[in-house]
Each structure stands twice: as C-alpha cells, then as structure tokens.
Design a protein around this motif. Sequence first.
Motif, PDB file in Angstrom:
ATOM      1  N   ASP A 130       0.836  -1.199   0.000  1.00 25.14           N
ATOM      2  CA  ASP A 130       0.000   0.000   0.000  1.00 25.14           C
ATOM      3  C   ASP A 130       0.864   1.239   0.000  1.00 25.14           C
ATOM      4  O   ASP A 130       1.997   1.231   0.487  1.00 25.14           O
ATOM      5  CB  ASP A 130      -0.890   0.035   1.245  1.00 25.14           C
ATOM      6  CG  ASP A 130      -2.065  -0.915   1.114  1.00 25.14           C
ATOM      7  OD1 ASP A 130      -2.119  -1.644   0.112  1.00 25.14           O
ATOM      8  OD2 ASP A 130      -2.908  -0.909   2.022  1.00 25.14           O
TER       9      ASP A 130
ATOM     10  N   ASP B 247       0.216   3.893   1.681  1.00 24.32           N
ATOM     11  CA  ASP B 247       0.077   4.685   2.905  1.00 24.32           C
ATOM     12  C   ASP B 247       0.985   4.230   4.042  1.00 24.32           C
ATOM     13  O   ASP B 247       0.813   4.665   5.174  1.00 24.32           O
ATOM     14  CB  ASP B 247      -1.372   4.672   3.370  1.00 24.32           C
ATOM     15  CG  ASP B 247      -1.873   3.256   3.612  1.00 24.32           C
ATOM     16  OD1 ASP B 247      -1.049   2.326   3.563  1.00 24.32           O
ATOM     17  OD2 ASP B 247      -3.076   3.083   3.840  1.00 24.32           O
TER      18      ASP B 247
ATOM     19  N   GLN C  49       0.998   1.488   5.530  1.00 26.80           N
ATOM     20  CA  GLN C  49       0.407   0.520   6.457  1.00 26.80           C
ATOM     21  C   GLN C  49       1.040  -0.846   6.244  1.00 26.80           C
ATOM     22  O   GLN C  49       0.927  -1.725   7.086  1.00 26.80           O
ATOM     23  CB  GLN C  49      -1.105   0.438   6.255  1.00 26.80           C
ATOM     24  CG  GLN C  49      -1.834   1.564   6.939  1.00 26.80           C
ATOM     25  CD  GLN C  49      -3.329   1.355   6.945  1.00 26.80           C
ATOM     26  OE1 GLN C  49      -3.944   1.201   5.901  1.00 26.80           O
ATOM     27  NE2 GLN C  49      -3.908   1.343   8.121  1.00 26.80           N
TER      28      GLN C  49
ATOM     29  N   ARG D 273      -2.321   4.650   8.848  1.00 22.84           N
ATOM     30  CA  ARG D 273      -1.794   5.264   7.628  1.00 22.84           C
ATOM     31  C   ARG D 273      -1.082   6.574   7.943  1.00 22.84           C
ATOM     32  O   ARG D 273      -1.452   7.307   8.841  1.00 22.84           O
ATOM     33  CB  ARG D 273      -2.859   5.411   6.542  1.00 22.84           C
ATOM     34  CG  ARG D 273      -4.074   6.188   6.911  1.00 22.84           C
ATOM     35  CD  ARG D 273      -4.860   6.705   5.716  1.00 22.84           C
ATOM     36  NE  ARG D 273      -5.159   5.762   4.661  1.00 22.84           N
ATOM     37  CZ  ARG D 273      -4.693   5.901   3.428  1.00 22.84           C
ATOM     38  NH1 ARG D 273      -3.893   6.911   3.130  1.00 22.84           N
ATOM     39  NH2 ARG D 273      -5.026   5.055   2.501  1.00 22.84           N
TER      40      ARG D 273
HETATM   41 MG    MG Z   1      -4.392   1.805   4.237  1.00 25.26          MG
END
Ligand code: MG
Length: 316
Positions: free
Chosen positions: A95, A97, A99, A202
């Motif tokens: 991802d 972000d 995460q 995030r």
């Molecule tokens: Mg995420």
Amino acid sequence: MLISLVIPCYNEEAALPFLYEALCDVRSSELAFGNTFEFIFVNDGSRDNTSKVIKDLASSDKDVRYVFFSRNFGKEAAMYAGMEAARGEYIAILDADMQDPPSLIPDMIRSLDSGECDIIAARRVTRKGEPKIRSFFARMFYKLINKMCDVEIADGARDFRLMRRPVVDAILSMGERQRFSKGIFAWVGFRTKWVEHENVERVAGETKWSFWKLFKYAVDGIVAFTIAPLRVATYTGMALALGAFGYMLYYFIKAIIGRIWTVNAGYPSLLCFILFIGGLVLMALGLIGEYIGRIYVETKARPIYIKSEDNLKQDT
Ligand code: MG
Ligand code: UDP
C-alpha cells in the motif's frame, strides 16, 4: 536480481513522499545483496496530485515506472496492472500509505532467498486504531467465508506480500473481472509463510473504505469464491417442502379418522406462512441474481482496467 514493488495509489499525494523515501532506504540496503529494484506506481484514477507526484519521482529516478488509469478502477485492478508490468524475479505488492511497512521487505526477501516458501505475506495480529465495530464485522466475515470456501482465507491477511515469479504468473492467468485478491492469493496455492506485525495507521490521507464499501466487498468475496449460499437456498427449500409435506400428511390422517373441524382462526398463521415462504423465495431469487449478475459481467469480458498513460516501454 530484480525485485518489483507494485504500489496501487488512489489519492495518495500526501503519503507518496514518505513511502518513496522508505523504498529508497530498502533499495540502498539491498545493494549489498546485489538486488536491484523497480518501483511500479499504479495511479488508480486519483483526483488529487498523485499523478504529478509520481511523474516527478519518475523524472529523477529511473527505477520508477508507472501506469495511470483513465478512471478509478479499484485496488484489485491496480494490483493486476502492476503485476502485469512487473519484470522482476520477486514481486511485492504494498500500500502507498505505509500501512504495509516497507522495512519488512528485506527480511521477506531473505525468506524467499532461503527457499523455504514461495510467498511471504503479512498479516496484522492486531486491529489497533480501527473502529471496534469494524473489527467485529471483519472477524465475522472471515469466519463465514472460511466455513463456506474450500480455500482458507487468513484473518488479518493484507495484500502485502512478496511472491516469486511463478506465483504472479498464476495470479495473472486468472483473468476474472471481479477480482477478490484475498481469495485469488489463497486459490493459486504455493507455499505461503506469514510474517505478523502490529496494525500501523496510515501515514497521511484517509482510508478509501467506508463501511458500506467493505460490506459490498465481503459479499463480492463470498460470491466470487463459493456457491455455498446457493446450496443453503436449496437445503432450506428442501427442509421447508419436507415440513409442509409432513404437515399435509398430518391433516390428511386427521381428516380420515374424522377428527378435523373447521376453525376460523387460521387466517393469521396462514398469512405468516405465506409471507415467510414468500420472503425465502425472494431471497433465494436475489441470491441467484447475484450469481447471474456476475456471469453477465464476466461474459462481457471487458478489460480489467483502461490505461491512460504509462512509462513502461522506456528503456531503463
Ligand atoms: Mg491503508
Ligand atoms: N487504493 C487504490 N484504489 C482504490 C482504493 C485504494 O489503488 O480505489 C489503494 C490506496 O491508494 C492504498 C491501498 O489501495 O495504497 C489501500 O487503500 P486504503 O489505505 O484506503 O485501505 P485500508 O488500508 O484502509 O484498508
């Protein structure tokens, strides 16, 4: 060895600089092992400045490759496009972000190197920072889907994983339009090892998943990977028919031995039965509809995504 990192991005202008920095750290630490990287950013029709951020990165870094979609096609499509573009021997999906902690990547590479597995996937062991109600429904969903499906879908499994080339080829060979990756990953098999990590929130921006979206995702997942609900409809119908038959027999015998008498109070119970059965029939019809709808979409055989721009062909 070349390692491809696939990053689906949707409105991630704020998170991308952090991610890119972390990826560069991974790249330089892996130099010692003779590993090179390509970062494949798939811009899934973002409405913010994600495309500009990616282009800026690409202009200064030859390892940055990108695909832009003509509109938002969803993360599943973005992962597919990224895997299609990947040329590496190992391919990771993560991802934008943060995460999916990029710092885990070196250890994941070592695991594949050692030959102990073909896929090394991350799994959250906590759902810290997530609304309680969402965690609850997520758990229920995994319980339900694993009861019904032949393949085991791990609770807390993220899409974050590092895979060998044959695994990715297998995933790409599954050309279904309505893609439910958690199921596809499990379905292709291969030896999977799990690394567990705490939930990370995030770094910037916000989640694209509303509760309603997650609910639809759950239904999609179940319908995509099992026909068990259809069977439930069949069995319920059978049980009801059997019950009705017994009921009929009961009254038939009663009538024969002459113990039947007319009651006027039968109306409410009759109504209840009719409504109940009607409801069940409608539900079963809806269920069949879900499957037929999916057949309809699949037979149209539309492409999984439409590309508006990329820099994939450029020699790097
Ligand atoms: Mg995420
Ligand atoms: N994403 C995407 N297309 C979408 C929605 C999300 O490519 O339509 C990407 C998003 O940019 C992120 C990843 O998928 O890199 C996970 O999304 P998000 O963080 O919103 O999901 P969550 O982590 O909350 O499950």
